[in-house]
Scaffold this motif. Structure first.
Motif, mmCIF file in Angstrom:
data_model
loop_
_atom_site.group_PDB
_atom_site.id
_atom_site.type_symbol
_atom_site.label_atom_id
_atom_site.label_comp_id
_atom_site.label_asym_id
_atom_site.label_seq_id
_atom_site.Cartn_x
_atom_site.Cartn_y
_atom_site.Cartn_z
ATOM 1 N N ALA A 149 25.543 39.538 43.654
ATOM 2 C CA ALA A 149 24.721 39.013 44.935
ATOM 3 C C ALA A 149 25.476 39.314 46.104
ATOM 4 O O ALA A 149 24.921 38.990 47.007
ATOM 5 N N GLY A 150 26.611 39.963 46.018
ATOM 6 C CA GLY A 150 27.388 40.381 47.251
ATOM 7 C C GLY A 150 28.269 39.308 47.692
ATOM 8 O O GLY A 150 28.914 39.612 48.784
ATOM 9 N N THR A 151 28.599 38.266 46.834
ATOM 10 C CA THR A 151 29.616 37.121 47.267
ATOM 11 C C THR A 151 30.732 38.030 47.103
ATOM 12 O O THR A 151 31.218 38.770 46.118
ATOM 13 N N ALA A 152 31.843 37.784 48.278
ATOM 14 C CA ALA A 152 33.364 38.224 47.973
ATOM 15 C C ALA A 152 33.859 37.622 46.687
ATOM 16 O O ALA A 152 33.752 36.290 47.058
ATOM 17 N N LEU A 153 34.644 38.324 46.078
ATOM 18 C CA LEU A 153 35.207 37.699 44.938
ATOM 19 C C LEU A 153 36.704 37.520 45.362
ATOM 20 O O LEU A 153 37.529 36.588 44.896
ATOM 21 N N LEU A 154 37.288 38.911 45.583
ATOM 22 C CA LEU A 154 38.753 38.697 46.049
ATOM 23 C C LEU A 154 38.927 40.063 46.546
ATOM 24 O O LEU A 154 38.043 40.928 46.564
ATOM 25 N N ASP A 155 40.267 40.188 47.372
ATOM 26 C CA ASP A 155 40.556 41.724 48.082
ATOM 27 C C ASP A 155 41.769 42.041 47.178
ATOM 28 O O ASP A 155 42.655 41.396 46.726
ATOM 29 N N VAL A 156 41.977 43.419 47.086
ATOM 30 C CA VAL A 156 42.800 43.932 46.341
ATOM 31 C C VAL A 156 43.560 45.046 47.114
ATOM 32 O O VAL A 156 42.879 45.847 47.943
ATOM 33 N N VAL A 157 44.881 45.196 47.540
ATOM 34 C CA VAL A 157 45.555 46.052 48.141
ATOM 35 C C VAL A 157 46.349 46.995 47.195
ATOM 36 O O VAL A 157 47.024 46.441 46.460
ATOM 37 N N SER A 158 45.888 48.116 47.625
ATOM 38 C CA SER A 158 46.443 49.369 46.488
ATOM 39 C C SER A 158 47.347 50.357 47.381
ATOM 40 O O SER A 158 47.136 50.355 48.648
ATOM 41 N N LEU A 159 47.921 51.302 46.623
ATOM 42 C CA LEU A 159 48.375 52.567 47.352
ATOM 43 C C LEU A 159 47.458 53.402 47.894
ATOM 44 O O LEU A 159 45.975 53.115 47.395
ATOM 45 N N GLU A 160 47.607 54.070 48.814
ATOM 46 C CA GLU A 160 46.895 54.977 49.445
ATOM 47 C C GLU A 160 45.906 55.840 48.532
ATOM 48 O O GLU A 160 44.444 55.834 48.545
#
Length: 483
Positions: A371-382
């Protein structure tokens, strides 16, 4: 969009470090700095990212003129080689950032600067000032806007805080940021001229006191502004004097083909007074007259008024909006930390592990459901793309791990906004930034925008980034004296 900031708008240690870098030949090393905050303001779980446009203006316009160099020379701290370096100083780096108006969270890089060390270091103070303050105010405005829009009768917020803001420039940037966060207008006329924000206003109690009677004052104001009058009705007695007189003037205006726009409450029990005002206005056939309220409002007062059945249409939020005041406010604790020098990741490891940094160049991904709801953010290596089902780690607590949902889409949350010192895209109209922020707020998980005990939105580190961080912690601890 704005008058260029002076290059002297910086902390002295930025200049002394820069002079030291030049002396030791370190100033041209490529450096990467991340800007982020560790805790959401106001006891909430999110922030509305604002100030990016101001920051890009600053970076592209920054110049040392003769008057600036003369002042630095008089300090007798810096040699002529350093002053000559400053004279030709230009920002030539790259900036990667969330789009302005994004909803953002603690412990994720909101903006990354990649530039020669001598450039990236100098801009720290101004970037933090511009972005911390405007993000704080946009967040406060969003909280007030969400509270007001929760009324079954609808409601909007306007920014009324110029007279108590932190100086003239603070008032201007507060009006800009408040509009991004959801305010529909400002009382600050210069902000209206500079940023294209609708300007709104009524009159003060002094207007009423300047005339022989309250009704004479109302009639005079209505004569002067027959199609744009909102009358302040609490100078003497709101329900026995102010409102009856406003109703009389409204009928007189209607007889001349005009309409009273609204009445304003500035004291007393706003929930009770607005209910009674609505009843009296509707009973007089004035259903279209708006009720405006002011008097030290914030999101909690607005929420309380609505819960008690208040009938306010427009909330004029002043001091606590323009200053970012209230519980959990006052300042956003954004920081700007070196995370890579050349090809070598860098890390600050401190006794307070909550202040330890996350090394390396990074990307930020936002996971969304169908539905487009944000679930979580993930910070990764470049160069790393997180995989669905992969374990990701809480940056503040490595024992807290979760899996990326199998049924989600991952989108890159940031983009390059400055390349080789030049903008990659034109500035967006402020109305578009406001609409984008509202859209992003609607796509948050349920409970995230609650005023009390909100749902905590997760930010996590990818497997690769957590592995790098753990390895560097172990190496730094092993190299520490006494290890």
């Amino acid at each position: 969009m704005s008058t260029p900031l002076s290059p002297l708008f910086t902390d002295l240690y930025q200049l002394t470090m820069l002079a030291g870098y030049l002396r030791w030949g370190l100033h041209e090393q490529e450096a990467t700095f991340d800007l982020y905050f560790r805790r959401s303001p106001f006891g909430g779980s999110y922030a509305v990212w604002a100030g990016l446009e101001s920051a890009l203006d600053y970076l592209t316009q920054l110049r040392f003129e003769d008057e600036h160099l003369a002042y630095l020379r008089n300090l007798q701290l810096f040699d002529e080689a350093f002053l000559a370096y400053l004279q030709s100083w230009r920002f030539s780096g790259e900036v990667i950032a969330f789009p302005e108006g994004s909803v953002v969270f603690p412990n994720e890089p909101l903006l990354t600067v990649r530039a020669p060390l001598g450039e990236a270091q100098l801009v720290e103070t101004a970037l933090l000032n511009l972005l911390n303050f405007q993000t704080l105010i946009a967040t406060k405005a969003a909280r007030a806007f969400l509270s007001a829009s929760g009324s079954p009768h609808g409601g909007s917020v306007v920014e009324f805080g110029a007279r108590r803001a932190q100086g003239p420039n603070g008032a201007l940037l507060a009006a800009r940021a408040a509009f991004i966060g959801g305010a529909t207008g400002t009382s600050n006329v210069e902000a209206g001229q500079r940023f294209g924000i609708p300007v709104v206003g009524t009159h003060a109690h002094a207007w009423v006191e300047a005339f022989p009677s309250e009704i004479a004052a109302f009639r005079a104001y209505a004569d002067a502004f027959p199609d744009d009058s909102t009358l302040l009705i609490d100078t003497f007695d709101t329900l026995k004097s102010g409102l009856p007189n406003a109703i009389t003037v409204a009928h007189e205006l209607a007889g001349r083909g005009h309409a009273l726009r609204g009445v304003r409450l500035d004291s007393g029990d706003l929930a009770y007074l607005s209910r009674r005002a609505r009843e009296m206005l509707d009973g007089a056939g004035l259903e279209n007259v708006k009720i405006v309220a002011s008097n030290d409002l914030d999101e909690f007062v607005i929420d309380s008024v609505i819960r008690e059945g208040g009938r306010i249409d427009v909330y004029g939020v002043g001091t606590r909006l323009a200053t970012g005041g209230g519980e959990g406010g006052g300042a956003l604790g954004g920081v700007y930390k070196l995370v890579q020098l050349g090809s070598t990741p860098k890390m600050k490891l401190t006794a307070d592990r909550a202040k330890s940094t996350v090394p390396g160049r990074k990307r930020v991904w936002r996971a969304r459901d169908e539905a487009g709801t944000a679930l979580l953010d993930v910070v990764s290596l470049e160069g790393e793309r997180p995989q669905k089902g992969q374990l990701v780690t809480d940056p503040a607590n490595p024992l807290n791990r979760t899996r990326l949902p199998e049924r989600c889409t991952l989108e890159s949350a940031r983009r390059v906004v400055l390349e080789a010192g030049k903008r990659t895209e034109p500035a967006s109209p402020l109305s578009e930034l406001q609409a984008y922020a509202a859209s992003e707020l609607r796509r948050l998980p349920e409970g995230t925008t609650r005023l009390l005990n909100p749902h905590v939105y997760r930010v996590a580190l990818s497997e690769g980034l957590q592995s790098l961080r753990a390895r560097m912690i172990a190496e730094l601890e092993a190299d520490a004296p006494g290890a």
